[in-house]
Design an enzyme around this catalytic site. Sequence first.
Site: not given
Length: 624
Positions: A345, A290, A352, A348-349
């Site tokens: 990940k 990222s 986000e 994480h998105n």
Amino acid sequence: MAVTYIIMGVSGSGKTTVGTLLAQQLSLPFYDADAFHSEANVAKMAAGIPLTDEDRLPWLQALQTAMGTWTEGAVLACSALKESYRRVLAEGHDVVWVYLKGSFKTILQRMEARNHFMKPELLQSQFDVLEPPSYGLHVEVSLPPQQLVSEIITNLGTMNTSAFGIIGMGVMGRSLAQNVVGHGFSLSVYNRWTEAEKDVIPSFLSKLNHPKLQGFTNLSAFVQSLTSPRKILLMIPAGSAVDTVLAEITPLLHPGDILMDGGNSHYKDTQRREKAMKDHGFHYMGLGISGGEQGALTGPSLMAGGASEAYQYIKAILESIAAKDIENQPCVSLLGTDGCGHYVKTLHNGIEYAEMQLLAEIYALLKPSLSYNEMAALFSEWNEGELQSFLLETTIRILRTKEHDGYVLDTILDVAQSKGTGAWSSHSALEQGIPANILMEAVMARAISSQKQQRSQLAQLLAPTPFSATIDTETLKQAYQFARILNHLQGLGLIQATAKAEGWELDIAEVVRIWSRGCILQSALLQQLYPLLQQTPNLWEEAPLVVQLSQKETAITEILLQAMEQRTPTPCLSAAYQYWLGMTKGNSAANLIQAQRDAFGAHTFKRIDDPEGESFTHQWNPHG
Ligand code: 6PG
């Protein structure tokens, strides 16, 4: 291990000539495979009887054994027309394949020119069994032998010299490559050759002009340029492209080599691929990356998943290229096995998505009363304190960007696209039965945005929104932080639940640490959460944090009321509030849900006086 260079190709391709010259140049002994045939095979061939695979097997095994005695390496000329023959020969040896390739016509002409007589039918039978290797150095037989040998030597010069390899020279691949080379590692990069992409490698090489960088459009030459065990990072779009590249590259690898997927792959795909690669003897790691283009160039956050045995080989490189946290520790970690890095990940998105949507809601709430410049100034003030974040900074930058006389933002269509990680996060929440309504609302908000035509039509039917009072920015700031904390709490909780279900020994504090710099989520909030998570993995047990949230309840309520008055959709702010309400009610209305389930379907319920005990069903009166 000594290397054997095997010059292969059909009869008449010039294996002996080329092999002898190459052996001279490399100061190695030369062997002709024909000399290793048994007397029985020689007799058969002399009688014009073609050899069968059964005849060839002992011959190939004898060669394979002999190769073990060539301690300084050698050059061997051997037709090795079939893949199965080559597998026998290469077993347990370090082999470099040089394939002398040419069309039937070229080889026939070449032989005629040398007065070497071979019947066209015989040559044709060689072509019929030929399975050209998808690896090794491929050289054209039409070149004069000396030139051909010097081409081989040039290509061999690049062999086993690079510590790291990257496949895929898109924006992220190029930026990471620059980062790797900038940290002093020797690197090989590969991009497939197509007409449209033919300049990618040459222009990257000339742009960087670095002695430790090599570029390839030939996959086998790329693989052979890497030191053992090979460490190869795939920077290609997630999905079927990964499987395609894996199918192409696996025949070129040796057991123990390490492949890493740096794309936004679904973690279950990574689990499947890791298993398949393990069966081949290769290591496979899912590496969440990222930070966008800038992060990749100057220091991304790296979320690794895979075997610790493989991680040891790539740790030094990853730690060098990663962002550094406030303690100057690299923002990279092996978080768990197989798909763990890609799962983290994905979440994480997911977080986000909600962080972006929250900023979009705040922008919408402020738009009637503040200019873009005023909004940017307000956000800059916020960014000085606990609300500091990369996404807030990005938003400030956007609000200030003009083109000609207007703002670029005003030229952008209000339809938000997505590539899937938000939906995958939502799906995972549903699968685990873990609340993540804030990020799910962000995904849905993008879905609603895509109904542009319908929205525009309906908007025309409604009266314009009445004027509403100016939003108090201090109250808004409190509401924003309230929603952000809850969004992080949900996302982290979901990661923990999935890690448990998947058997990953994941340290959630470590996830937050590696996200604190380099990635899109980097923020002061993550820095604040890190020490708390080191004390307890359950943030709901952090009394000061819960107090902080409760102190913001009035603010979020006021903002939501004003949003309704303005008719401004605030799905994520609302979801955060609903989550807070739900989580802070000791007694919920779920007893009625249980009663309904039992009343229409005898689905049973637990009793208040024995929550862990027996399940009951009630004989509900059908007439009430
Ligand atoms: C990152 C980003 C990056 C990318 C998102 C965008 O961490 O560097 O998250 O991975 O920007 O995948 O995703 P959408 O296109 O789905 O918004």
